[in-house]
Design a protein around this motif. Structure first.
Motif, PDB file in Angstrom:
ATOM      1  N   HIS A 247      -0.866  -9.613  -9.820  1.00  0.00           N
ATOM      2  CA  HIS A 247      -1.419  -9.360  -8.575  1.00  0.00           C
ATOM      3  C   HIS A 247      -2.310  -8.221  -8.625  1.00  0.00           C
ATOM      4  CE1 HIS A 247       1.736 -12.196  -7.087  1.00  0.00           C
ATOM      5  NE2 HIS A 247       0.862 -12.336  -6.063  1.00  0.00           N
ATOM      6  N   LEU A 248      -3.285  -7.934  -7.807  1.00  0.00           N
ATOM      7  CA  LEU A 248      -4.148  -6.937  -7.665  1.00  0.00           C
ATOM      8  C   LEU A 248      -3.429  -5.567  -7.428  1.00  0.00           C
ATOM      9  CD1 LEU A 248      -6.984  -8.152  -5.406  1.00  0.00           C
ATOM     10  CD2 LEU A 248      -6.566  -8.602  -8.102  1.00  0.00           C
ATOM     11  N   TYR A 249      -2.317  -5.449  -6.517  1.00  0.00           N
ATOM     12  CA  TYR A 249      -1.443  -4.375  -6.198  1.00  0.00           C
ATOM     13  C   TYR A 249      -0.756  -3.901  -7.504  1.00  0.00           C
ATOM     14  CZ  TYR A 249       1.975  -8.210  -5.230  1.00  0.00           C
ATOM     15  OH  TYR A 249       2.605  -9.276  -5.134  1.00  0.00           O
ATOM     16  N   ASP A 250      -0.533  -4.932  -8.404  1.00  0.00           N
ATOM     17  CA  ASP A 250       0.232  -4.376  -9.768  1.00  0.00           C
ATOM     18  C   ASP A 250      -0.513  -4.163 -10.602  1.00  0.00           C
ATOM     19  OD1 ASP A 250       3.109  -5.541  -8.655  1.00  0.00           O
ATOM     20  OD2 ASP A 250       2.664  -7.412  -9.477  1.00  0.00           O
ATOM     21  N   ILE A 251      -1.865  -4.475 -10.567  1.00  0.00           N
ATOM     22  CA  ILE A 251      -2.779  -4.007 -11.437  1.00  0.00           C
ATOM     23  C   ILE A 251      -3.100  -2.361 -11.266  1.00  0.00           C
ATOM     24  CG2 ILE A 251      -5.194  -4.063 -12.031  1.00  0.00           C
ATOM     25  CD1 ILE A 251      -5.102  -7.244 -11.989  1.00  0.00           C
ATOM     26  N   ALA A 252      -3.028  -2.202  -9.779  1.00  0.00           N
ATOM     27  CA  ALA A 252      -3.447  -0.828  -9.210  1.00  0.00           C
ATOM     28  C   ALA A 252      -2.313   0.102  -9.796  1.00  0.00           C
ATOM     29  CB  ALA A 252      -3.574  -0.904  -7.800  1.00  0.00           C
ATOM     30  N   ASN A 253      -1.133  -0.319  -9.949  1.00  0.00           N
ATOM     31  CA  ASN A 253      -0.002   0.435 -10.338  1.00  0.00           C
ATOM     32  C   ASN A 253       0.247   0.641 -11.611  1.00  0.00           C
ATOM     33  OD1 ASN A 253       1.042   1.529  -7.987  1.00  0.00           O
ATOM     34  ND2 ASN A 253       2.878   0.518  -7.987  1.00  0.00           N
ATOM     35  N   ALA A 254      -0.414  -0.164 -12.658  1.00  0.00           N
ATOM     36  CA  ALA A 254      -0.328  -0.166 -13.868  1.00  0.00           C
ATOM     37  C   ALA A 254      -0.931   0.961 -14.664  1.00  0.00           C
ATOM     38  CB  ALA A 254      -0.918  -1.580 -14.557  1.00  0.00           C
ATOM     39  N   GLN A 255      -0.539   1.317 -15.717  1.00  0.00           N
ATOM     40  CA  GLN A 255      -1.116   2.328 -16.766  1.00  0.00           C
ATOM     41  C   GLN A 255      -2.523   1.895 -17.041  1.00  0.00           C
ATOM     42  OE1 GLN A 255       1.056   3.647 -20.070  1.00  0.00           O
ATOM     43  NE2 GLN A 255      -0.462   4.909 -20.971  1.00  0.00           N
ATOM     44  N   ASP A 256      -3.427   2.877 -16.559  1.00  0.00           N
ATOM     45  CA  ASP A 256      -4.980   2.593 -16.730  1.00  0.00           C
ATOM     46  C   ASP A 256      -5.602   3.075 -17.965  1.00  0.00           C
ATOM     47  OD1 ASP A 256      -7.225   1.493 -15.795  1.00  0.00           O
ATOM     48  OD2 ASP A 256      -7.499   3.037 -14.025  1.00  0.00           O
ATOM     49  N   SER A 257      -6.700   2.590 -18.101  1.00  0.00           N
ATOM     50  CA  SER A 257      -7.466   2.895 -19.651  1.00  0.00           C
ATOM     51  C   SER A 257      -8.963   2.686 -19.100  1.00  0.00           C
ATOM     52  CB  SER A 257      -7.085   1.837 -20.604  1.00  0.00           C
ATOM     53  OG  SER A 257      -7.297   0.510 -20.383  1.00  0.00           O
ATOM     54  N   ILE A 258      -9.843   3.366 -20.269  1.00  0.00           N
ATOM     55  CA  ILE A 258     -11.226   3.133 -19.981  1.00  0.00           C
ATOM     56  C   ILE A 258     -11.465   1.745 -20.559  1.00  0.00           C
ATOM     57  CG2 ILE A 258     -13.233   4.353 -20.646  1.00  0.00           C
ATOM     58  CD1 ILE A 258     -11.427   5.869 -18.801  1.00  0.00           C
TER      59      ILE A 258
ATOM     60  N   LEU B  11       0.826  -1.141  -0.099  1.00  0.00           N
ATOM     61  CA  LEU B  11       0.083   0.164   0.071  1.00  0.00           C
ATOM     62  C   LEU B  11       0.938   1.047  -0.082  1.00  0.00           C
ATOM     63  CD1 LEU B  11      -2.583  -1.107   2.801  1.00  0.00           C
ATOM     64  CD2 LEU B  11      -2.876  -0.830   0.264  1.00  0.00           C
ATOM     65  N   ASP B  12       1.951   1.153  -0.797  1.00  0.00           N
ATOM     66  CA  ASP B  12       2.953   2.060  -0.879  1.00  0.00           C
ATOM     67  C   ASP B  12       3.130   2.990  -2.013  1.00  0.00           C
ATOM     68  OD1 ASP B  12       3.370   0.115  -2.467  1.00  0.00           O
ATOM     69  OD2 ASP B  12       5.606   0.047  -2.156  1.00  0.00           O
ATOM     70  N   THR B  13       1.994   3.180  -2.763  1.00  0.00           N
ATOM     71  CA  THR B  13       1.821   4.096  -3.697  1.00  0.00           C
ATOM     72  C   THR B  13       0.410   4.803  -3.541  1.00  0.00           C
ATOM     73  OG1 THR B  13       0.983   2.912  -5.491  1.00  0.00           O
ATOM     74  CG2 THR B  13       3.465   2.865  -5.400  1.00  0.00           C
ATOM     75  N   ARG B  14       0.302   5.984  -4.271  1.00  0.00           N
ATOM     76  CA  ARG B  14      -0.912   6.574  -4.362  1.00  0.00           C
ATOM     77  C   ARG B  14      -2.150   5.878  -4.913  1.00  0.00           C
ATOM     78  NH1 ARG B  14      -1.402  12.644  -6.204  1.00  0.00           N
ATOM     79  NH2 ARG B  14      -1.182  11.460  -8.536  1.00  0.00           N
ATOM     80  N   ALA B  15      -1.776   5.223  -6.209  1.00  0.00           N
ATOM     81  CA  ALA B  15      -2.942   4.452  -6.781  1.00  0.00           C
ATOM     82  C   ALA B  15      -3.122   2.952  -6.213  1.00  0.00           C
ATOM     83  CB  ALA B  15      -2.031   3.774  -8.095  1.00  0.00           C
ATOM     84  N   ARG B  16      -2.178   2.745  -5.320  1.00  0.00           N
ATOM     85  CA  ARG B  16      -2.392   1.186  -4.852  1.00  0.00           C
ATOM     86  C   ARG B  16      -3.213   1.462  -3.534  1.00  0.00           C
ATOM     87  NH1 ARG B  16       3.751  -1.740  -4.637  1.00  0.00           N
ATOM     88  NH2 ARG B  16       3.268  -2.709  -6.526  1.00  0.00           N
ATOM     89  N   ILE B  17      -3.267   2.484  -2.760  1.00  0.00           N
ATOM     90  CA  ILE B  17      -3.922   2.872  -1.587  1.00  0.00           C
ATOM     91  C   ILE B  17      -5.300   3.279  -2.083  1.00  0.00           C
ATOM     92  CG2 ILE B  17      -3.120   5.086  -1.103  1.00  0.00           C
ATOM     93  CD1 ILE B  17      -2.935   4.284   1.804  1.00  0.00           C
TER      94      ILE B  17
END
Length: 234
Positions: free
Chosen positions: A172-183, A42-48
């Motif tokens: 992993h979910l935490y890696d998905i949270a950190n990945a570049q997002d899209s619509i 939970l160490d990045t803004r996107a993850r938290i």
């Protein structure tokens, strides 16, 4: 009337204390002086942001209801999976608890993915403090503490966060949270969700097992970002 006000006051105080206990654990330093929020991914803004967007919905829109509200009959009928034994009360005994509603005997006892120990073995590691002598498999009081104790509710949520893997991307979910997002296109059978985050869709489907509440989860993430709650994280 006075008694009702006292009860409400006590309920609010209890919730506040649970939240304080969660914050204390996240900021606690590991033996190597690394904050626990780093260990918990939970160490990045996107993850938290994603973690607490999911937690908000799982706990009934911020009411901090940390145990799933379901009858024994329905739990035993509908939860004949997740490592629960047939023709037992496992469905009810291992109903969802904690911030992300860890569910099923398998999650507590053996683990939900290859190479991961169950929550019971994981959380009784000395890393987690004073939980070494707990038995979340066989002791009902210990299982209930996942809803009644802020620290343990957080640890149950973190277990889900760190161990579950997207069936679609195998990450992993935490890696998905950190990945570049899209619509993402709105999934079939779901009312249109404008600007649906693809990362949120993947995380939601794994945590909840489907698209139930997907719109609420997107709204929760939008609110967290609009209010800039975690902007201090990079």
């Amino acid at each position: 009337m006075l008694q009702a006000q006292r009860n409400q006051y006590n309920e609010v105080n209890t919730k506040v204390q649970k939240l304080k206990d969660m914050v204390s654990e996240l900021n606690r330093l590991h033996a190597n002086n690394e904050p626990m929020f780093v260990h918990y991914k939970l160490d990045t803004r996107a993850r938290i942001e994603h973690f607490f967007a999911q937690s908000w919905v799982e706990t009934w829109a911020g009411q901090l209801r940390l145990a799933e509200s379901i009858s024994k009959e329905n739990a035993n009928k509908n939860y004949n999976k997740y490592g629960n034994r047939p023709n037992t009360d496992d469905g009810y005994n291992f109903r969802g608890r904690g911030l992300l509603h860890i569910t099923g005997r398998g999650s507590i006892e053996q683990g939900r993915n290859e190479g991961y120990t169950g929550f019971n073995q994981r959380v009784t590691n000395p890393l987690y403090g004073d939980l070494q002598n707990r038995d979340f498999v066989n002791n009902a009081n210990d299982r209930d503490s996942l809803a009644n104790n802020g620290l343990e509710a957080l640890l149950a949520g973190v277990y889900v966060w760190k161990t579950l893997i997207s069936r679609e991307t195998r990450t992993h979910l935490y890696d998905i949270a950190n990945a570049q997002d899209s619509i993402s296109p709105t999934p079939t059978g779901v009312a249109n969700i404008p600007n649906l985050s693809n990362n949120l869709r993947l995380i939601s489907q794994r945590i909840n097992g489907g698209n139930n509440g997907l719109s609420n989860r997107q709204d929760s993430l939008n609110h967290i970002r609009t209010q800039r709650i975690f902007d201090e994280f990079e």
